[in-house]
Design a protein around this motif. Structure first.
Motif, PDB file in Angstrom:
ATOM      1  N   UNK A  25       0.833  -1.206   0.000  1.00 37.75           N
ATOM      2  CA  UNK A  25       0.000   0.000   0.000  1.00 37.75           C
ATOM      3  C   UNK A  25       0.867   1.257   0.000  1.00 37.75           C
ATOM      4  N   UNK A  26       2.187   1.078   0.036  1.00 39.35           N
ATOM      5  CA  UNK A  26       3.118   2.194   0.056  1.00 39.35           C
ATOM      6  C   UNK A  26       3.831   2.297  -1.286  1.00 39.35           C
ATOM      7  N   UNK A  27       3.889   3.486  -1.828  1.00 31.95           N
ATOM      8  CA  UNK A  27       4.603   3.709  -3.081  1.00 31.95           C
ATOM      9  C   UNK A  27       6.103   3.569  -2.847  1.00 31.95           C
ATOM     10  N   UNK A  31       8.598   4.576   0.332  1.00 35.54           N
ATOM     11  CA  UNK A  31       9.336   3.519   1.022  1.00 35.54           C
ATOM     12  C   UNK A  31      10.824   3.846   1.091  1.00 35.54           C
ATOM     13  N   UNK A  32      11.381   4.314  -0.004  1.00 39.95           N
ATOM     14  CA  UNK A  32      12.802   4.671  -0.022  1.00 39.95           C
ATOM     15  C   UNK A  32      13.072   5.835   0.923  1.00 39.95           C
ATOM     16  N   UNK A  35      13.030   4.536   4.447  1.00 43.56           N
ATOM     17  CA  UNK A  35      14.220   3.741   4.729  1.00 43.56           C
ATOM     18  C   UNK A  35      15.433   4.628   4.968  1.00 43.56           C
ATOM     19  N   UNK A  36      15.617   5.624   4.129  1.00 45.26           N
ATOM     20  CA  UNK A  36      16.756   6.532   4.277  1.00 45.26           C
ATOM     21  C   UNK A  36      16.677   7.257   5.614  1.00 45.26           C
ATOM     22  N   UNK A  37      15.502   7.706   5.993  1.00 45.16           N
ATOM     23  CA  UNK A  37      15.344   8.383   7.281  1.00 45.16           C
ATOM     24  C   UNK A  37      15.644   7.434   8.435  1.00 45.16           C
ATOM     25  N   UNK A  38      15.145   6.205   8.355  1.00 42.40           N
ATOM     26  CA  UNK A  38      15.439   5.220   9.392  1.00 42.40           C
ATOM     27  C   UNK A  38      16.943   4.980   9.480  1.00 42.40           C
TER      28      UNK A  38
END
Length: 51
Positions: A25-27, A31-32, A35-38
């Motif tokens: 449900x996430x584009x 998502x990228x 992930x980069x923020x995480x």
């Protein structure tokens, strides 16, 4: 022009949904970004605005 090494991208969303009953449900762009923020948070890497 040598076409033997041309990149292709397959759209496998329908196959994944059929095989494992999963539908994202996430584009991919979102998502990228998440992930980069995480990754930056986890490894304590400052963003360019934090420098």
């Amino acid at each position: 022009m040598n076409l033997s090494h041309r990149l292709t991208y397959a759209d496998v969303n329908d196959l994944i949904q059929q095989d494992v009953d999963f539908k994202s449900v996430t584009q991919i762009e979102q998502s990228i970004e998440r992930f980069v923020q995480w990754y930056r948070d986890y490894y304590e890497i400052p963003t360019t605005t934090d420098i």
